[in-house]
Write a protein that holds these residues in place. Structure first.
Motif, PDB file in Angstrom:
ATOM      1  N   UNK A 122      16.765   7.595  22.718  1.00 15.68           N
ATOM      2  CA  UNK A 122      17.434   8.512  21.731  1.00 15.68           C
ATOM      3  C   UNK A 122      16.894   9.661  21.284  1.00 15.68           C
ATOM      4  N   UNK A 123      17.471  10.768  20.871  1.00 12.46           N
ATOM      5  CA  UNK A 123      16.611  11.957  20.471  1.00 12.46           C
ATOM      6  C   UNK A 123      16.029  12.016  18.970  1.00 12.46           C
ATOM      7  N   UNK A 124      16.468  10.842  18.417  1.00 10.94           N
ATOM      8  CA  UNK A 124      15.651  11.001  16.797  1.00 10.94           C
ATOM      9  C   UNK A 124      14.930   9.578  16.658  1.00 10.94           C
ATOM     10  N   UNK A 125      14.095   9.824  15.411  1.00  6.23           N
ATOM     11  CA  UNK A 125      13.231   8.769  15.346  1.00  6.23           C
ATOM     12  C   UNK A 125      14.321   7.423  14.889  1.00  6.23           C
ATOM     13  N   UNK A 126      14.123   6.275  15.293  1.00  6.84           N
ATOM     14  CA  UNK A 126      14.604   5.010  14.657  1.00  6.84           C
ATOM     15  C   UNK A 126      13.671   4.075  14.309  1.00  6.84           C
ATOM     16  N   UNK A 127      14.082   3.199  13.477  1.00  5.50           N
ATOM     17  CA  UNK A 127      12.896   2.177  12.929  1.00  5.50           C
ATOM     18  C   UNK A 127      12.084   1.384  14.040  1.00  5.50           C
ATOM     19  N   UNK A 128      10.828   1.441  14.004  1.00  7.47           N
ATOM     20  CA  UNK A 128       9.776   0.945  14.835  1.00  7.47           C
ATOM     21  C   UNK A 128       9.278  -0.440  14.368  1.00  7.47           C
ATOM     22  N   UNK A 129       9.515  -1.556  15.145  1.00  2.64           N
ATOM     23  CA  UNK A 129       9.038  -2.748  14.168  1.00  2.64           C
ATOM     24  C   UNK A 129       7.775  -2.887  14.549  1.00  2.64           C
ATOM     25  N   UNK A 130       6.822  -3.206  13.371  1.00  2.00           N
ATOM     26  CA  UNK A 130       5.394  -3.483  13.353  1.00  2.00           C
ATOM     27  C   UNK A 130       4.913  -4.849  13.634  1.00  2.00           C
ATOM     28  N   UNK A 131       5.899  -5.603  13.149  1.00  2.00           N
ATOM     29  CA  UNK A 131       5.597  -7.300  12.928  1.00  2.00           C
ATOM     30  C   UNK A 131       6.872  -8.051  12.813  1.00  2.00           C
ATOM     31  N   UNK A 132       6.698  -9.288  13.225  1.00  2.00           N
ATOM     32  CA  UNK A 132       7.886 -10.087  12.998  1.00  2.00           C
ATOM     33  C   UNK A 132       7.317 -11.313  11.939  1.00  2.00           C
ATOM     34  N   UNK A 133       7.859 -11.685  10.902  1.00  2.00           N
ATOM     35  CA  UNK A 133       7.452 -12.797  10.045  1.00  2.00           C
ATOM     36  C   UNK A 133       8.280 -13.886  10.295  1.00  2.00           C
ATOM     37  N   UNK A 183       8.505  -6.173   9.408  1.00  2.00           N
ATOM     38  CA  UNK A 183       7.729  -5.010   8.929  1.00  2.00           C
ATOM     39  C   UNK A 183       8.032  -4.088   9.949  1.00  2.00           C
ATOM     40  N   UNK A 184       8.275  -2.803   9.552  1.00  2.00           N
ATOM     41  CA  UNK A 184       8.613  -1.696  10.046  1.00  2.00           C
ATOM     42  C   UNK A 184       7.853  -0.428   9.731  1.00  2.00           C
ATOM     43  N   UNK A 185       7.642   0.446  10.488  1.00  2.00           N
ATOM     44  CA  UNK A 185       7.197   1.747  10.015  1.00  2.00           C
ATOM     45  C   UNK A 185       8.229   2.514   9.258  1.00  2.00           C
ATOM     46  N   UNK A 186       7.772   3.101   7.944  1.00  2.00           N
ATOM     47  CA  UNK A 186       8.574   3.929   7.007  1.00  2.00           C
ATOM     48  C   UNK A 186       8.797   5.114   7.842  1.00  2.00           C
ATOM     49  N   UNK A 187      10.495   5.519   7.751  1.00  2.00           N
ATOM     50  CA  UNK A 187      10.946   6.860   8.057  1.00  2.00           C
ATOM     51  C   UNK A 187      11.042   7.742   7.090  1.00  2.00           C
ATOM     52  N   UNK A 188      10.634   8.820   6.969  1.00  2.00           N
ATOM     53  CA  UNK A 188      10.702   9.853   5.648  1.00  2.00           C
ATOM     54  C   UNK A 188      12.091  10.521   6.186  1.00  2.00           C
ATOM     55  N   UNK A 189      12.686  10.844   4.777  1.00  2.00           N
ATOM     56  CA  UNK A 189      13.744  11.518   4.698  1.00  2.00           C
ATOM     57  C   UNK A 189      14.758  11.190   3.578  1.00  2.00           C
ATOM     58  N   UNK A 190      15.540  11.774   3.167  1.00  2.00           N
ATOM     59  CA  UNK A 190      16.527  11.379   2.265  1.00  2.00           C
ATOM     60  C   UNK A 190      18.020  10.980   2.636  1.00  2.00           C
TER      61      UNK A 190
END
Length: 288
Positions: free
Chosen positions: A86-97, A109-116
């Motif tokens: 896909x052409x835009x960032x989407x949430x990236x999983x970093x870990x599964x609890x 746990x996900x990478x934080x995506x900046x934006x409003x």
């Protein structure tokens, strides 16, 4: 009579609060490398999930009830696949609890995506925004749908038949002054049957899930209701956020056929009716 499958949504899930201290304990026990990072709730709590900042660059996302927990494994499995196409960032999983005695569901746990969120951000050009959303959805629909998750409780049957929500829609319409007119549109949406090939859809293309930076669409978040099926549910943004000119551009860019557009209107109608969202209901009734 209909030969569409019927699904039972069940009662509204019980969603107990999730304390910051609980999240801190979960992180310390299962991801000790992040235990020193501060945990704080995000400004706007979600419905299906409770979300917390983890330091400055990550977030913790915990299902608010067992009925929403089925989305965790789906997101862990499929978001990395979708992200590459896909052409835009989407949430990236970093870990599964893992579930614990204190919190009985899987979590992420996900990478934080900046934006409003577009719901509160200033969008410089709604026409360009509409085209950007459409281009994202077109790319999503081109991803190989083989083995993807069909509609189910994991996404509350998004991508499935609108008839799943028929009783809820009729109950809501009964309490609205223009309920009869709304039901006329609803009946038209139910009659617009889907006979297409299942494709990937997001499931909740709402202003709160579209992030904006510098006035432009910058990321798409919250794939808890994604799946493979009828993409009409992704058209809701046409009425919930886009002005008439943007709505036309959105439809043209997607090359949506009349039946799919009608079903998309049905999805928007159901959500607006059950929440009594008057501006959206008025937009739907005016958009003939």
């Amino acid at each position: 009579m209909t030969d569409e499958p019927e699904f039972d949504l069940g009662p509204v899930p019980h969603r107990p609060p999730i304390a910051t201290e609980l999240v801190e304990r979960l992180i310390a026990a299962q991801f000790p490398e992040w235990a020193a990072l501060p945990v704080r709730p995000v400004d706007t709590p979600g419905w299906d999930n409770r979300t917390f900042h983890l330091g400055d660059d990550m977030l913790v996302r915990l299902p608010s009830a067992g009925e929403y927990a089925g989305a965790v494994a789906k997101e862990q499995r499929w978001l990395p696949v979708l992200a590459r196409q896909v052409p835009l960032p989407i949430p990236a999983p970093l870990g599964e609890g893992l579930p614990t005695a204190d919190y009985p569901h899987p979590w992420s746990v996900y990478r934080w995506l900046d934006g409003e969120p577009a719901a509160t951000a200033k969008v410089e050009d709604t026409g360009a925004f509409a085209v950007a959303v459409a281009d994202f959805l077109l790319a999503l629909q081109r991803v190989d749908a083989a083995d993807g998750p069909p509609p189910g409780l994991h996404n509350w049957y998004r991508g499935g038949p609108l008839r799943t929500y028929d009783a809820m829609m009729r109950s809501a319409a009964a309490d609205l002054p223009d309920g009869a007119a709304l039901l006329d549109h609803w009946e038209a949406a139910l009659a617009a049957r889907w006979t297409g090939k299942p494709v990937w859809f997001h499931g909740d293309v709402a202003p709160g899930n579209l992030l904006v930076r510098d006035g432009r669409l910058s990321a798409v978040i919250d794939f808890g209701t994604c799946g493979v099926g009828d993409p009409a549910c992704d058209l809701v943004i046409a009425w919930t956020f886009l002005p008439p000119a943007g709505r036309r551009l959105f439809r043209e860019r997607l090359a949506v056929d009349p039946a799919t557009w009608q079903r998309g209107r049905g999805w928007a109608l159901w959500k607006a009716a059950v929440t009594n969202d008057r501006p959206v209901l008025d937009a739907l009734l005016a958009d003939d």
